[in-house]
Every structure is written in structure tokens, then in C-alpha cells.
Enzyme design. Structure first.
Site, PDB file in Angstrom:
ATOM      1  N   ALA A   1       0.950  -1.514  -0.272  1.00  0.00           N
ATOM      2  CA  ALA A   1       0.322  -0.291   0.080  1.00  0.00           C
ATOM      3  C   ALA A   1       0.788   1.520  -0.024  1.00  0.00           C
ATOM      4  O   ALA A   1       1.677   0.696   0.301  1.00  0.00           O
ATOM      5  CB  ALA A   1      -0.789  -0.198   1.401  1.00  0.00           C
TER       6      ALA A   1
ATOM      7  N   GLY B   1       0.165  -5.254   0.938  1.00  0.00           N
ATOM      8  CA  GLY B   1      -0.569  -5.485  -0.410  1.00  0.00           C
ATOM      9  C   GLY B   1      -0.359  -6.411  -1.665  1.00  0.00           C
ATOM     10  O   GLY B   1      -1.150  -6.513  -2.890  1.00  0.00           O
TER      11      GLY B   1
ATOM     12  N   GLU C   1      -0.922  -9.940  -1.260  1.00  0.00           N
ATOM     13  CA  GLU C   1      -2.143 -10.385  -1.390  1.00  0.00           C
ATOM     14  C   GLU C   1      -3.093  -9.480  -2.401  1.00  0.00           C
ATOM     15  O   GLU C   1      -3.357 -11.092  -2.721  1.00  0.00           O
ATOM     16  CB  GLU C   1      -2.600  -8.669  -0.909  1.00  0.00           C
ATOM     17  CG  GLU C   1      -2.610  -8.747   1.152  1.00  0.00           C
ATOM     18  CD  GLU C   1      -3.422  -8.003   1.948  1.00  0.00           C
ATOM     19  OE1 GLU C   1      -2.869  -6.736   1.985  1.00  0.00           O
ATOM     20  OE2 GLU C   1      -4.001  -8.367   2.816  1.00  0.00           O
TER      21      GLU C   1
ATOM     22  N   GLU D   1       2.509  -6.180   7.323  1.00  0.00           N
ATOM     23  CA  GLU D   1       1.437  -5.020   7.972  1.00  0.00           C
ATOM     24  C   GLU D   1       1.963  -4.712   9.563  1.00  0.00           C
ATOM     25  O   GLU D   1       1.855  -3.564   9.578  1.00  0.00           O
ATOM     26  CB  GLU D   1       0.517  -5.221   7.602  1.00  0.00           C
ATOM     27  CG  GLU D   1      -0.750  -4.822   5.943  1.00  0.00           C
ATOM     28  CD  GLU D   1       0.331  -6.473   5.164  1.00  0.00           C
ATOM     29  OE1 GLU D   1       0.683  -6.643   5.070  1.00  0.00           O
ATOM     30  OE2 GLU D   1      -0.201  -6.272   3.950  1.00  0.00           O
TER      31      GLU D   1
END
Ligand code: NAI
Length: 718
Positions: A61, A100, A103, A123
Site C-alpha cells: 500500500a 498489499g 495480497e 503490515e
């Protein structure tokens, strides 16, 4: 953005392009949506390859967006859309797939990695959890125990381990991109149902409950009050026990809870401040941008004691050839043996080939340092000895060689006065063990030149350490702030607390060890020696000095008495605690009765000291010293102080650092408490609130990043 192109073989290639790590910013997410839709709608396309520009898949992210209102398409439906595609989507993992980024790759149907790539759900290191399906898809893919480890630690996983665990389908030494394109052609047209992780069930061990409970116990011990790792376990439990949609709901709930917690904010603050420390500036206008560091092709270390050994290992590990100097043959031999075995262990642990290590030669002859670019002195903490060495170095070393001292608190300028080139003398304050600890205080004396600072900061980077530029005063930043903190702990014992009570409060706050256990570990004689040097105890103490007063201020002779009776900590089996089994601290009944005698000897009424008082007096006196340091310009910013404390003093990351913590608690509250304790203990000098703190409160307690502008630059010692 994400670039779209169609290549022969009916393949659509989507390339994430957002330097430096292709973070999933709002624009990138929008572009992924668009390009995936375009590829799925295009009749000519049979398979999709998703990759990142510049040899990096995706770093996760865009953290900068965390503090703003969410714009653009969210990650979860975007990843769902990719997974639902009827055409196979193959992720090409080169460089990194973190947070992310991984992911996103887990939403793809296949993952092909380059052998040098690393993956991870990082994270948790920012006080969060992987909330784009990471906690739900990874356990389904690789099973609960392995996923639990990766999610709760945030560790980086090599491509080799990733393929072994099943996170990626294939690893290649050649082009992952070409491999993925060829592979995509072979799976085009196959049904994708079996490749959708959301449809899988997580493989659970029979004793799932005890596995998760055990993990929670270990995590609570390790993370000392951090919320995120605990929430990660709860999310993995949901993956193991609930259908995917419900698990995702749980993941979102836990994320919302973490996102609004102060801890996530504190950890993100740490992430940014750590990077910012490298961008140093001085009031004279010198900075990391306009000052060029000197190249360091060869270095030397003087003194192979506790610190010198670790420093030599750090330098060698960075590929810098080192000459190590000792005073006598016996110490040289012992130093060589220790350094060589440390290097062997290091290279095994890190998989470093010997060719990557800088060679180390050992000598008793200082004249061998003729050609070194940089020397780090790490001899005893003795001003006369250090000055003698700097004077000798001046005649031996090249005139442009940088002369560094590892002193933990002596005056850099006085040391520099013995050198023929005081502008090239700089403090490089490593922390023990020097080859492990990340912090390096770069201490700038009034005559230290910008090039010396730049070279020391560049060295920190090469050694993979966090360099922070600080000014010259007794104890610099870190050790200076420790003094009032330690003194409060002694006063609390005088007033009625026990060492284990004080330590428990500090450990519950998040420190790895309470102050008394720390002192026992490093040896009580360290502080004793410096107090004797300062004439606070021992032969230099003027006769007739009152036992509990120095210069009209309160003083606690407790640690001196312990040292005089041979209690030096772990090394003598007793200090503030008893060590019957090696390293296991147990409360000592002797100490308890000693404290009782002490109190009655000095007429001190023993009282029950509450936990709040212990915490507030220890922490707020440390923080108060931090404000004084800012006021005097010894640190350039509160952020620098926080980096020092988080990376060098075990301050819990999820509390951001002492100055950030003060702001989170509320500066008016800190001021109020300091005023209260100062009123009740007027003889303790450092409880008087600093004028910097008062000034910030008067200005409405602005957030930490605004303090710098309020610090009077003209008083800067940097
Ligand atoms: P140490 O006592 O373990 O080692 C000092 C070494 O220097 C000894 O091996 C000694 O033989 C050698 N030495 C003395 N005079 C010498 C000379 N003229 N030429 C060559 N070698 C000589 O000391 P330690 O703990 O390594 O401390 C070194 C410096 O680092 C001190 O200034 C100390 O304040 C500082 N420091 C220590 C830390 C610690 O945790 N021990 C942490 C940070 C800084």
C-alpha cells in the site's frame, strides 16, 4: 499507473508502474481495475500476466495515503475481481511482493518468482494487519502454522522458502517474466475455479486451539503490549474456522480497530522518522544534500574490547577492509579469536561468502594506519588516554583521514583538541553489541566539519545502521536522557518501591527489560566508574559530603553502596537481583532488608508507591530531559530523539518514541504531572519542567512535526 499491452500468444501484460516500489496508490489501483477489465473483455486475450516495472512486483500500500481520506477503488474488491477472472492471471514476482503486493499476488491464480525475490505480509510492522484478504488467503494456501508465523512477524520470506511453503508455484534463476508468459500460454482455457484461494479450506492441525493459544502467549511476551500481532492471530483463527466471506468481515473489523488505535499511528510515525534521520542538516546550511561524503576504502579500529570487536565485525561485513589495533599481544590474540568466530557465525547466518567480507588484519603497531581513510577509536572511557591516541593518530594517519571516537559521553571537542585536524574528528557512538544494534549516534563537536558528518552518516548507511546526528554534551542524546530516568528509579526505591515493582511497570509499558534488570545485565560498575570519575562518590568525594546530597540536590548513594559490597550485577551473581541460575533474576530478600535498614538509617518513611507514579516519574523525567535537549539544540528534532530511543534503547515501537508518546499522552498532562512531582520532590532537579515543554503547551500543544519550527535554531549545538 498500470500499463497494458497485448503480446503474441494471446497474452495481456499489465505492468504496475509507480517508482520506486510500485506501491498501490489510488492511481495504480484505478489503473489495475481498468486494465484487468480490459483484458477480461478482450476476446483476443486468453491469459493475463501481472508484473511490476523496474524489477519489482509491488511494495504494498502507499503509506502516505493512510493519513488521508481513502480515495479511489479499494483493494479488496479489486483483488476479488482478479480472482474471479475466467482467464488465468499469473503474477510475476520480481524484487519484492510485500504487504498489499503479496495480497494482490494471492488474488492471482498463479505466482512465478525470480530466485532473488522476497515476499511477506509486513503490515504488522506498521501496527496493522493484511486487510486485503491476506489473513484469509495465506492460511488457505499454506496452512495455519506457516501463515501464522509470516503474518504475525511480518518477516521477509525468500523466494526459495516461498516455493517450499507453496506461496509461489515456481522459482526461476532466469527471467521470471518470460517464464510466466510461457506458463500462461499453457494454462489458458483451463477452468480457474480450483485456483481461487477464497474457495479453499485452510488446512488446520487437530490441535488448532492450543496452537493459537500458544502463539498468543508467545506473542504477548514478545510484543509487549502491541495490539497488531494479537489481532493477526484472531484473523488467522477466523480463516481457519469461518467461511471466506465471514473471515473477510472479521479481517475488516480487526483492521478498523487497529487503524484507529494510537499504536498504528505510532508505528507509522517510526517508519517515516527512521527514514528522515538520514536527511540531516545543520544550522550552517550543511546537509545530506549538499555535502559529499569521503569514500571509505579502508578503516581501522583501535581497541578490541566489548565495542571494538563488534565494530570491526560490522565494518568487515560491509566489505570494508579493517586494521584492528590493540595494546598488548595477549589482548590482540583474544580479540582476533573473538572477531574471527563472530565473523564465521555472521557469514553462516547471513549466507555471506568470505569474498564479500572485508579482510581484517591485527596489529600492535599504530603506524600501520598510514593509509586508512577512517579510524574508530574504542579504547577505555578515559579522556587522557583518548587524547593521547588522537594526538598519535594525527602524526600517523593521512591528513585527510577521518578520526572517530566511540566514547559514550565524553566531550568530543576536548578529544578533538588533541588532534591536528579537529574538523575531521567526529563521534561515532555505537551501541552494544555493535554488530547487532542498529543505532549510531553521529556526534558533532563545534569544530566538526560537514564532510566529517557526511562521511560518518554514509558509513552508518553502509553498515546498515540508522545514523542520527546529535550535538556534543555529556551523554549526547540517548545516555543523557537515561540519567534522570535511572535516578528516578533509585529514588523510588528509597521511598518504598522494590526493584521488581519498578521493572514490572516498565516492562508492562513495553520495554524489553526494566531498568534494574538492564543495570544488572550491563554491570553496575559501569555507572559506578563514571560517578567516581565525576567525584560523586569514591576517593574524589570531598570529606564531609552528605550521603544523600550533591551540590545541594538530592543524590542516591544506593548503587554505590551495592558496588562497594561487591554486587555488580549478573557477573557477580547479585546486584539489584539475585542470580542463582545464570541470567535468571529473582528478587533478593537481602536487598529488601538492606533497603529497610537504609530507609530507617536516613529517617525515610517507607510508603507504597503506586504503578502510575512509578511510570510517570521514570518516563516524564526522561521526556523532560528530551525537551531540554531540544531547547539546547543538541538534537535537531523530536523525531531524531524518538529514532534514537526506538532503535537504541528498547523503547516500544508501538509507543512511537518518548517525544511522540508525550504528545499522545497530552503535553498539558505531562507538564501538570511534572509540576506536581516537582512540588512534592523539590530537591530532585530534573523534575522541574523544561521551558520548551511550557512553550509548547502555551502554543496549544502542536503535533510533533511542528515542533522543529519552534526550536530556536540559534542555540543549536549541531
Ligand atoms: P573495553 O574495556 O571492553 O575495551 C577497551 C579495549 O581497548 C581493551 O581491549 C584495551 O586493551 C584496549 N586499549 C586500551 N588502550 C589502548 C591503546 N592505547 N591502543 C589500543 N587498544 C587499547 O571497553 P568497551 O566497553 O569496548 O568501551 C570502549 C569505548 O566504547 C569506551 O569509550 C566506552 O565508553 C564506549 N562505549 C561502550 C559501550 C558498552 O556498552 N561497553 C557502549 C557504547 C560506547
Amino acid at each position: 499507473m498500470a500499463l497494458y499491452r497485448r503480446i503474441p500468444g494471446a497474452i495481456a501484460v499489465i505492468t504496475l508502474t509507480n517508482p520506486p516500489v510500485n506501491a498501490l496508490s489510488c492511481t495504480v489501483r484505478e489503473a489495475i481495475y481498468e486494465t484487468v477489465k480490459r483484458a477480461t473483455a478482450d476476446q483476443e486475450v486468453k491469459a493475463i500476466v501481472l508484473c511490476g516495472a523496474n524489477g519489482k512486483f509491488c511494495g504494498g500500500a502507499d503509506i502516505k495515503e493512510f493519513s488521508r481520506e481513502m480515495r479511489g477503488p479499494p483493494l479488496v474488491p479489486m483483488i476479488d475481481m482478479i480472482e474471479e477472472s475466467e482467464k488465468p492471471v499469473v503474477a510475476v514476482i520480481e524484487g519484492v511482493a510485500f504487504g498489499g503486493g503479496l495480497e494482490l499476488a494471492l488474488g492471482c491464480h498463479y505466482r512465478i518468482a525470480h530466485s532473488g525475490a522476497q515476499v511477506g505480509l509486513t503490515e504488522v510492522t506498521l501496527g496493522l494487519l493484511p486487510a486485503a484478504g491476506g489473513t484469509q488467503r495465506l492460511p488457505r494456501l499454506i496452512g495455519v502454522p506457516a501463515a501464522l508465523d509470516i503474518i504475525t512477524t511480518g518477516r521477509h520470506v525468500s523466494a526459495q522458502e516461498a516455493v517450499r511453503l507453496g506461496i509461489v508455484d515456481k522459482v526461476t534463476d532466469s527471467s521470471a517474466m518470460e517464464e510466466a508468459i510461457e506458463f500462461a500460454k499453457t494454462v489458458a482455457g483451463e477452468p480457474m475455479g480450483p485456483r481461487r484461494l477464497s474457495l479453499w479450506t485452510a488446512a488446520c492441525p487437530e490441535d488448532l486451539d492450543s496452537l493459537l493459544e500458544g502463539a498468543l502467549v508467545r506473542i504477548r511476551q514478545r510484543s509487549r503490549g502491541a495490539l497488531a500481532p494479537v489481532a493477526c492471530v484472531q484473523a488467522v483463527r477466523a480463516a481457519a474456522s469461518l467461511p471466506f466471506a465471514q473471515g473477510m468481515k472479521k479481517e475488516q473489523e480487526l483492521m478498523a480497530y487497529l487503524f484507529t488505535s494510537g499504536q498504528a499511528r505510532a508505528m507509522q510515525y517510526c517508519f517515516f522518522t527512521q527514514r528522515a534521520a538520514a536527511r540531516w542538516t545543520t544550522p550552517s546550511g550543511a546537509s545530506w544534500e549538499n555535502t559529499k561524503a569521503r569514500p571509505v576504502r579502508q578503516a581501522a579500529v583501535i581497541g578490541l574490547g566489548t565495542m571494538g570487536k563488534g565494530i570491526a565485525v560490522s565494518l568487515s561485513r560491509a566489505g570494508i577492509p579493517v586494521i584492528a589495533v590493540e595494546t598488548e599481544q595477549k589482548r590482540l590474540k583474544a580479540g582476533r579469536k573473538a572477531v574471527n568466530s563472530m565473523l564465521t557465525r555472521e557469514s553462516q547466518k547471513r549466507g555471506l561468502a568470505e569474498a564479500h567480507l572485508g579482510s581484517i588484519s591485527f596489529t600492535l603497531d599504530l603506524r600501520k594506519l598510514r593509509d586508512t581513510d577512517l579510524v574508530i577509536e574504542a579504547v577505555f572511557e578515559d579522556m587522557a588516554l583518548k587524547k593521547q591516541i588522537f594526538s598519535k593518530l594525527s602524526s600517523v594517519c593521512r591528513p585527510d583521514a577521518l578520526l572517530c571516537t566511540n566514547t559514550s559521553g565524553l566531550n568530543i571537542d576536548e578529544i578533538a583538541s588533541a588532534a591536528s585536524r579537529p574538523e575531521l574528528v567526529v563521534g561515532t557512538h555505537f551501541f552494544a553489541p555493535a554488530h547487532v544494534m542498529k543505532l549510531l549516534e553521529v556526534v558533532c563537536g563545534p569544530r566538526t566539519s560537514p564532510v566529517a558528518v557526511a562521511t560518518a552518516m554514509q558509513l552508518a548507511k553502509r553498515l546498515e545502521k540508522i545514523g542520527v546526528v546529535v550535538g556534543n554534551c555529556s551523554g549526547f542524546v540517548g545516555n543523557r536522557m537515561m540519567r534522570p530516568y535511572t535516578e528516578q528509579a533509585y529514588y523510588l526505591l528509597e521511598e518504598g518501591a522494590r526493584p521488581e515493582e519498578v521493572d514490572l511497570v516498565l516492562e508492562e509499558f513495553g520495554f524489553a527489560m526494566g531498568i534494574f534488570r538492564v543495570m544488572d545485565l550491563s554491570g553496575l560498575d559501569v555507572g559506578w566508574r563514571s560517578r567516581k570519575e565525576l567525584g560523586l562518590t569514591g576517593p574524589k568525594l570531598p570529606p564531609g559530603t552528605e550521603a544523600r546530597s550533591r551540590g545541594g540536590k538530592r543524590y542516591s548513594p544506593l548503587p554505590d553502596i551495592l558496588c562497594e559490597s561487591g554486587r555488580l550485577g549478573q557477573k557477580t551473581g547479585r546486584g539489584w537481583y539475585l542470580y542463582e541460575k545464570e541470567r535468571v533474576a529473582t528478587p533478593d530478600p537481602w536487598l529488601q532488608s538492606f533497603l529497610e535498614d537504609y530507609r530507617s538509617r536516613f529517617g525515610i518513611q517507607s510508603r507504597r508507591v503506586g504503578q502510575d507514579e512509578i511510570l510517570e516519574r521514570c518516563l516524564y523525567s526522561l521526556i523532560n530531559e528530551g525537551f531540554r535537549i531540544l531547547q539546547e539544540g543538541i538534537a535537531a528534532s523530536p523525531e531524531d530523539i524518538d529514532v534514537i530511543y526506538v532503535s537504541g534503547y528498547g523503547w516500544p515501537r508501538h509507543r512511537g518514541g518518548p517525544m511522540f508518546y508525550a504528545w499522545m499522552v497530552g503535553l498539558p498532562k505531562v507538564l501538570d504531572k511534572l509540576e506536581h512531582y516537582h512540588r512534592t520532590h523539590p530537591d530532585i532537579p530534573n523534575l522541574a519542567p523544561s521551558s520548551m515543554l511550557r512553550k509548547l503547551v502555551a502554543r496549544g500543544s502542536p503535533p510533533v512535526h511542528q515542533w522543529r519550527a519552534l526550536i530556536q535554531q540559534h542555540s543549536s549545538q549541531l
